[in-house]
Design a protein around this motif. Structure first.
Motif, PDB file in Angstrom:
ATOM      1  N   UNK A   1       7.746   4.101   0.323  1.00  0.00           N
ATOM      2  CA  UNK A   1       7.415   3.564   1.642  1.00  0.00           C
ATOM      3  C   UNK A   1       7.192   2.051   1.582  1.00  0.00           C
ATOM      4  N   UNK A   2       7.295   1.413   2.706  1.00  0.00           N
ATOM      5  CA  UNK A   2       7.045  -0.025   2.831  1.00  0.00           C
ATOM      6  C   UNK A   2       5.617  -0.355   2.404  1.00  0.00           C
ATOM      7  N   UNK A   3       4.680   0.491   2.739  1.00  0.00           N
ATOM      8  CA  UNK A   3       3.277   0.293   2.376  1.00  0.00           C
ATOM      9  C   UNK A   3       3.114   0.281   0.855  1.00  0.00           C
ATOM     10  N   UNK A   4       3.704   1.241   0.180  1.00  0.00           N
ATOM     11  CA  UNK A   4       3.609   1.340  -1.284  1.00  0.00           C
ATOM     12  C   UNK A   4       4.318   0.160  -1.941  1.00  0.00           C
ATOM     13  N   UNK A   5       5.487  -0.216  -1.435  1.00  0.00           N
ATOM     14  CA  UNK A   5       6.192  -1.390  -1.994  1.00  0.00           C
ATOM     15  C   UNK A   5       5.358  -2.649  -1.840  1.00  0.00           C
ATOM     16  N   UNK A   6       4.694  -2.810  -0.711  1.00  0.00           N
ATOM     17  CA  UNK A   6       3.844  -3.975  -0.497  1.00  0.00           C
ATOM     18  C   UNK A   6       2.671  -3.999  -1.460  1.00  0.00           C
ATOM     19  N   UNK A   7       2.050  -2.857  -1.675  1.00  0.00           N
ATOM     20  CA  UNK A   7       0.941  -2.764  -2.620  1.00  0.00           C
ATOM     21  C   UNK A   7       1.410  -3.067  -4.035  1.00  0.00           C
ATOM     22  N   UNK A   8       2.539  -2.496  -4.431  1.00  0.00           N
ATOM     23  CA  UNK A   8       3.076  -2.758  -5.766  1.00  0.00           C
ATOM     24  C   UNK A   8       3.411  -4.235  -5.941  1.00  0.00           C
ATOM     25  N   UNK A   9       3.887  -4.889  -4.891  1.00  0.00           N
ATOM     26  CA  UNK A   9       4.159  -6.336  -4.937  1.00  0.00           C
ATOM     27  C   UNK A   9       2.868  -7.111  -5.213  1.00  0.00           C
TER      28      UNK A   9
END
Length: 185
Positions: free
Chosen positions: A135-143
């Motif tokens: 998800x976009x949320x998970x990708x943002x957190x991983x970033x």
């Protein structure tokens, strides 16, 4: 005509930090995350033990399960003040984040993560089970993790004072400056 931001813009601004102050910001199950109360309580206990000089405040969110709220209230001590979300006034969180040195935030609480970063707070991430990795949320957190904006929970690294974060987020100011340059030259 599009300005990309790193996370959500918000009204939190950094201010003078109170020494040895910390926050726990606890969310709850969401579209992107499940919940593990037992693991969360254990992580909080480990952080408290690793930071005995710090004074902590813990708050919940509307999504925090009732059973978790009850368990967290039992953890109150001279070192840990527990304030349920329902007991906080309207601008309580931005005020706390402006003056707090460090915060541990459950990873489901994306808005609170970005608000803490905007407040110049050193941010640690308390893991909760992910429903997906895409998800976009998970990708943002991983970033945020990969670029050292936040510190992921690790039992061997529980002192956020030792964490050197990338920088304070100031997305609202950055976007305002861009708009001012474009429209008010």
């Amino acid at each position: 005509n599009i300005i990309q931001t790193l996370g959500a813009m918000n009204l939190v601004r950094p201010a003078a930090k109170k020494a040895d102050s910390g926050l726990f910001l606890i969310g709850g199950p969401s579209k992107h995350h499940n919940w593990n109360e037992l693991a969360l309580v254990e992580q909080i206990q480990q952080i408290l033990q690793a930071n005995p000089a710090a004074q902590w405040t813990l708050t919940t969110s509307r999504r925090t399960p009732h059973a978790t709220c009850k368990q967290l209230l039992k953890m109150a001590s001279p070192q840990l003040q527990v304030i349920p979300a329902a007991a906080t006034p309207a601008n309580w969180l931005p005020s706390q984040l402006a003056n707090t040195e460090k915060a541990w935030v459950t990873e489901d609480s994306v808005s609170m993560i970005y608000e803490a970063l905007s407040g110049g707070v050193k941010v640690g991430i308390l893991p909760v089970p992910r429903k997906t990795q895409k998800s976009r949320i998970i990708r943002g957190l991983d970033h945020l993790i990969q670029n050292h904006y936040v510190l992921p929970y690790c039992p061997k690294r529980l002192d956020l004072n030792q964490f050197k974060s990338s920088s304070v987020l100031a997305e609202s100011e950055r976007v305002a400056d861009i708009i001012a340059r474009i429209f008010f030259k």
